[in-house]
Scaffold this motif. Structure first.
Motif, PDB file in Angstrom:
ATOM      1  N   ILE A 132       0.856  -1.172   0.000  1.00 34.95           N
ATOM      2  CA  ILE A 132       0.000   0.000   0.000  1.00 34.95           C
ATOM      3  C   ILE A 132       0.895   1.226   0.000  1.00 34.95           C
ATOM      4  O   ILE A 132       1.839   1.321   0.771  1.00 34.95           O
ATOM      5  N   SER A 133       0.619   2.148  -0.886  1.00 36.84           N
ATOM      6  CA  SER A 133       1.275   3.444  -0.889  1.00 36.84           C
ATOM      7  C   SER A 133       0.208   4.467  -1.229  1.00 36.84           C
ATOM      8  O   SER A 133      -0.086   4.717  -2.396  1.00 36.84           O
ATOM      9  N   ARG A 134      -0.410   5.025  -0.187  1.00 36.23           N
ATOM     10  CA  ARG A 134      -1.562   5.884  -0.372  1.00 36.23           C
ATOM     11  C   ARG A 134      -1.154   7.242  -0.897  1.00 36.23           C
ATOM     12  O   ARG A 134      -0.133   7.807  -0.488  1.00 36.23           O
ATOM     13  N   ASN A 135      -1.943   7.782  -1.816  1.00 36.58           N
ATOM     14  CA  ASN A 135      -1.703   9.140  -2.290  1.00 36.58           C
ATOM     15  C   ASN A 135      -1.883  10.121  -1.139  1.00 36.58           C
ATOM     16  O   ASN A 135      -2.717   9.918  -0.245  1.00 36.58           O
ATOM     17  N   ALA A 136      -1.111  11.181  -1.170  1.00 33.65           N
ATOM     18  CA  ALA A 136      -1.183  12.184  -0.116  1.00 33.65           C
ATOM     19  C   ALA A 136      -2.545  12.869  -0.131  1.00 33.65           C
ATOM     20  O   ALA A 136      -3.081  13.228  -1.203  1.00 33.65           O
ATOM     21  N   LEU A 137      -3.106  13.043   1.046  1.00 36.73           N
ATOM     22  CA  LEU A 137      -4.356  13.786   1.179  1.00 36.73           C
ATOM     23  C   LEU A 137      -4.081  15.279   1.027  1.00 36.73           C
ATOM     24  O   LEU A 137      -2.965  15.751   1.296  1.00 36.73           O
ATOM     25  N   PRO A 138      -5.082  16.066   0.626  1.00 36.85           N
ATOM     26  CA  PRO A 138      -4.888  17.520   0.618  1.00 36.85           C
ATOM     27  C   PRO A 138      -4.599  18.024   2.029  1.00 36.85           C
ATOM     28  O   PRO A 138      -5.097  17.474   3.013  1.00 36.85           O
ATOM     29  N   SER A 139      -3.809  19.050   2.120  1.00 35.81           N
ATOM     30  CA  SER A 139      -3.405  19.587   3.410  1.00 35.81           C
ATOM     31  C   SER A 139      -4.498  20.486   3.990  1.00 35.81           C
ATOM     32  O   SER A 139      -5.001  21.387   3.308  1.00 35.81           O
ATOM     33  N   PHE A 140      -4.830  20.255   5.252  1.00 33.00           N
ATOM     34  CA  PHE A 140      -5.784  21.137   5.918  1.00 33.00           C
ATOM     35  C   PHE A 140      -5.209  22.529   6.085  1.00 33.00           C
ATOM     36  O   PHE A 140      -5.949  23.507   6.194  1.00 33.00           O
ATOM     37  N   LEU A 141      -3.891  22.630   6.086  1.00 34.26           N
ATOM     38  CA  LEU A 141      -3.223  23.896   6.363  1.00 34.26           C
ATOM     39  C   LEU A 141      -3.094  24.780   5.140  1.00 34.26           C
ATOM     40  O   LEU A 141      -2.850  25.984   5.271  1.00 34.26           O
ATOM     41  N   SER A 142      -3.248  24.217   3.955  1.00 33.19           N
ATOM     42  CA  SER A 142      -3.064  25.024   2.737  1.00 33.19           C
ATOM     43  C   SER A 142      -4.269  24.993   1.806  1.00 33.19           C
ATOM     44  O   SER A 142      -4.231  25.603   0.742  1.00 33.19           O
ATOM     45  N   THR A 143      -5.346  24.314   2.186  1.00 34.52           N
ATOM     46  CA  THR A 143      -6.560  24.276   1.368  1.00 34.52           C
ATOM     47  C   THR A 143      -7.481  25.414   1.780  1.00 34.52           C
ATOM     48  O   THR A 143      -7.694  25.649   2.976  1.00 34.52           O
ATOM     49  N   GLU A 144      -8.014  26.124   0.809  1.00 36.15           N
ATOM     50  CA  GLU A 144      -8.952  27.199   1.098  1.00 36.15           C
ATOM     51  C   GLU A 144     -10.197  26.633   1.766  1.00 36.15           C
ATOM     52  O   GLU A 144     -10.726  25.614   1.339  1.00 36.15           O
ATOM     53  N   ILE A 145     -10.662  27.307   2.803  1.00 31.93           N
ATOM     54  CA  ILE A 145     -11.852  26.846   3.512  1.00 31.93           C
ATOM     55  C   ILE A 145     -13.030  26.721   2.559  1.00 31.93           C
ATOM     56  O   ILE A 145     -13.824  25.781   2.639  1.00 31.93           O
ATOM     57  N   SER A 146     -13.121  27.628   1.619  1.00 31.23           N
ATOM     58  CA  SER A 146     -14.237  27.616   0.663  1.00 31.23           C
ATOM     59  C   SER A 146     -14.223  26.375  -0.215  1.00 31.23           C
ATOM     60  O   SER A 146     -15.266  25.963  -0.742  1.00 31.23           O
ATOM     61  N   GLN A 147     -13.050  25.749  -0.367  1.00 34.02           N
ATOM     62  CA  GLN A 147     -12.929  24.559  -1.205  1.00 34.02           C
ATOM     63  C   GLN A 147     -13.121  23.268  -0.418  1.00 34.02           C
ATOM     64  O   GLN A 147     -13.202  22.188  -1.007  1.00 34.02           O
ATOM     65  N   MET A 148     -13.175  23.351   0.901  1.00 31.87           N
ATOM     66  CA  MET A 148     -13.339  22.161   1.728  1.00 31.87           C
ATOM     67  C   MET A 148     -14.790  21.713   1.754  1.00 31.87           C
ATOM     68  O   MET A 148     -15.712  22.528   1.696  1.00 31.87           O
ATOM     69  N   LYS A 149     -14.975  20.412   1.858  1.00 32.52           N
ATOM     70  CA  LYS A 149     -16.312  19.847   1.996  1.00 32.52           C
ATOM     71  C   LYS A 149     -16.413  19.131   3.342  1.00 32.52           C
ATOM     72  O   LYS A 149     -15.471  18.460   3.787  1.00 32.52           O
ATOM     73  N   VAL A 150     -17.562  19.282   3.984  1.00 36.21           N
ATOM     74  CA  VAL A 150     -17.808  18.602   5.236  1.00 36.21           C
ATOM     75  C   VAL A 150     -17.678  17.090   5.036  1.00 36.21           C
ATOM     76  O   VAL A 150     -18.121  16.544   4.031  1.00 36.21           O
ATOM     77  N   LYS A 151     -17.008  16.441   5.976  1.00 35.04           N
ATOM     78  CA  LYS A 151     -16.720  15.009   6.004  1.00 35.04           C
ATOM     79  C   LYS A 151     -15.483  14.622   5.196  1.00 35.04           C
ATOM     80  O   LYS A 151     -15.078  13.461   5.206  1.00 35.04           O
ATOM     81  N   ASP A 152     -14.862  15.573   4.499  1.00 39.16           N
ATOM     82  CA  ASP A 152     -13.606  15.287   3.819  1.00 39.16           C
ATOM     83  C   ASP A 152     -12.478  15.146   4.842  1.00 39.16           C
ATOM     84  O   ASP A 152     -12.505  15.758   5.918  1.00 39.16           O
ATOM     85  N   THR A 153     -11.475  14.332   4.483  1.00 43.05           N
ATOM     86  CA  THR A 153     -10.322  14.099   5.351  1.00 43.05           C
ATOM     87  C   THR A 153      -9.101  14.797   4.771  1.00 43.05           C
ATOM     88  O   THR A 153      -8.853  14.747   3.559  1.00 43.05           O
ATOM     89  N   PHE A 154      -8.330  15.430   5.643  1.00 38.90           N
ATOM     90  CA  PHE A 154      -7.158  16.205   5.238  1.00 38.90           C
ATOM     91  C   PHE A 154      -5.941  15.780   6.054  1.00 38.90           C
ATOM     92  O   PHE A 154      -6.062  15.259   7.160  1.00 38.90           O
ATOM     93  N   SER A 155      -4.777  16.020   5.483  1.00 32.82           N
ATOM     94  CA  SER A 155      -3.536  15.711   6.188  1.00 32.82           C
ATOM     95  C   SER A 155      -3.076  16.899   7.022  1.00 32.82           C
ATOM     96  O   SER A 155      -3.510  18.040   6.811  1.00 32.82           O
ATOM     97  N   LEU A 156      -2.200  16.612   7.993  1.00 29.86           N
ATOM     98  CA  LEU A 156      -1.424  17.628   8.686  1.00 29.86           C
ATOM     99  C   LEU A 156       0.030  17.373   8.307  1.00 29.86           C
ATOM    100  O   LEU A 156       0.725  16.610   8.988  1.00 29.86           O
ATOM    101  N   PRO A 157       0.495  17.952   7.223  1.00 34.97           N
ATOM    102  CA  PRO A 157       1.850  17.648   6.745  1.00 34.97           C
ATOM    103  C   PRO A 157       2.904  17.902   7.817  1.00 34.97           C
ATOM    104  O   PRO A 157       2.842  18.881   8.555  1.00 34.97           O
ATOM    105  N   ASN A 158       3.844  16.981   7.897  1.00 35.05           N
ATOM    106  CA  ASN A 158       4.984  17.081   8.811  1.00 35.05           C
ATOM    107  C   ASN A 158       4.618  16.915  10.282  1.00 35.05           C
ATOM    108  O   ASN A 158       5.473  17.120  11.146  1.00 35.05           O
ATOM    109  N   VAL A 159       3.376  16.546  10.568  1.00 35.23           N
ATOM    110  CA  VAL A 159       3.003  16.274  11.957  1.00 35.23           C
ATOM    111  C   VAL A 159       3.060  14.766  12.152  1.00 35.23           C
ATOM    112  O   VAL A 159       2.123  14.038  11.839  1.00 35.23           O
TER     113      VAL A 159
END
Length: 272
Positions: A132-159
């Motif tokens: 398994i080598s999962r594609n990186a999720l979009p970052s919660f820290l760099s995604t515009e709030i307006s582009q986020m959808k409720v129930k979507d999962t985001f990464s915390l890069p480098n955490v």
């Protein structure tokens, strides 16, 4: 909470292993109605699966008594499932662990109750050589709030976290501060922090070496939650949850980098 409504996910999304638990009253190994409903739901799964069953208890009795009680609890669950499952499910074992795998301290009856349980590990074995080598999720820290959808999962890069601990690596500090800033600037946001572990595929979750509890994925998510609360975020806006090794980014963990990637916390947007 009605845990059994979640089990439909297993048949389509399980990659490695998932765990569920049923709970018992003090000194008992009798299943209640909710536990039976949960086990009935498990028995309906049609994917080829292996169940490993482990009984646990609080430390109120002697070691000998606790070992026997936890064994009786495990056997009760095994016997109940044995009469329900079809041939696609294998019951691999039913083992009593006594008080060995405490996931909470025993300071209140509620916490002791969470140690009086049977854990059922639900495993779909990997095909030999599968990776398994999962594609990186979009970052919660760099995604515009307006582009986020409720129930979507985001990464915390480098955490990422120190092995066996709920302490994040130094490079994660600035990223968690960014998360705090986003929450302060967007006071209607509500999130769920989902913790993950690496490496231990015999147990659903790992041991937190600092707290001596077997809920490492939760304590990692909760460590971030506590930081956010300490710095002014309302507790009603954050849920912390542990997912064990349910969703590895990399499997098998062949390098230290693979292990580090799996020691992580992800963010689910609950409300904008």
């Amino acid at each position: 909470m009605k845990y059994f409504v979640l089990f439909f996910l297993i048949s389509t999304e399980l990659n490695a292993q998932m765990m569920t638990s049923v709970y018992f009253v003090h000194n008992s190994y009798e299943l209640n109605l909710e536990s039976k409903q949960k086990l009935d739901s498990l028995a309906q799964l049609r994917t080829s699966l292996k169940f490993k069953i482990f009984g646990n208890c609080d430390p109120s009795g002697t070691n000998e008594y606790n070992n026997k009680l936890s064994e009786n609890r495990a056997n009760t669950v095994r016997n109940y499932l044995q009469n329900k499952i079809s041939e696609n499910i294998q019951l691999i074992n039913a083992i009593g662990l006594g008080e060995e795998k405490q996931i909470n301290d025993n300071s209140t009856d509620e916490l002791r109750g969470k140690n009086r349980r049977v854990d059922i590990f639900i495993e779909k074995a990997f095909v030999p050589g599968e990776k398994i080598s999962r594609n990186a999720l979009p970052s919660f820290l760099s995604t515009e709030i307006s582009q986020m959808k409720v129930k979507d999962t985001f990464s915390l890069p480098n955490v990422n976290f120190v092995g066996g601990r709920h302490v994040w690596l130094p490079k994660g500090q600035s990223e968690i501060v960014k998360l705090l800033k986003i929450l302060k600037e967007n006071p209607t946001l509500e999130i769920e922090l989902q913790g993950h572990i690496c490496c231990d595929y015999e147990n659903f979750d790992g041991e937190d070496l600092d707290l001596k509890t077997f809920n490492l994925s939760f304590t990692r998510a909760n460590a971030i939650k506590e930081f956010l609360l300490k710095n002014g975020t309302d507790s009603n806006r954050i849920i912390a949850k542990g997912l064990g090794h349910l969703n590895p980014v990399a499997y098998p963990e062949e390098t230290e980098l693979d292990k580090t990637k799996n020691r992580r916390v992800e963010v689910v947007l609950l409300k904008k």
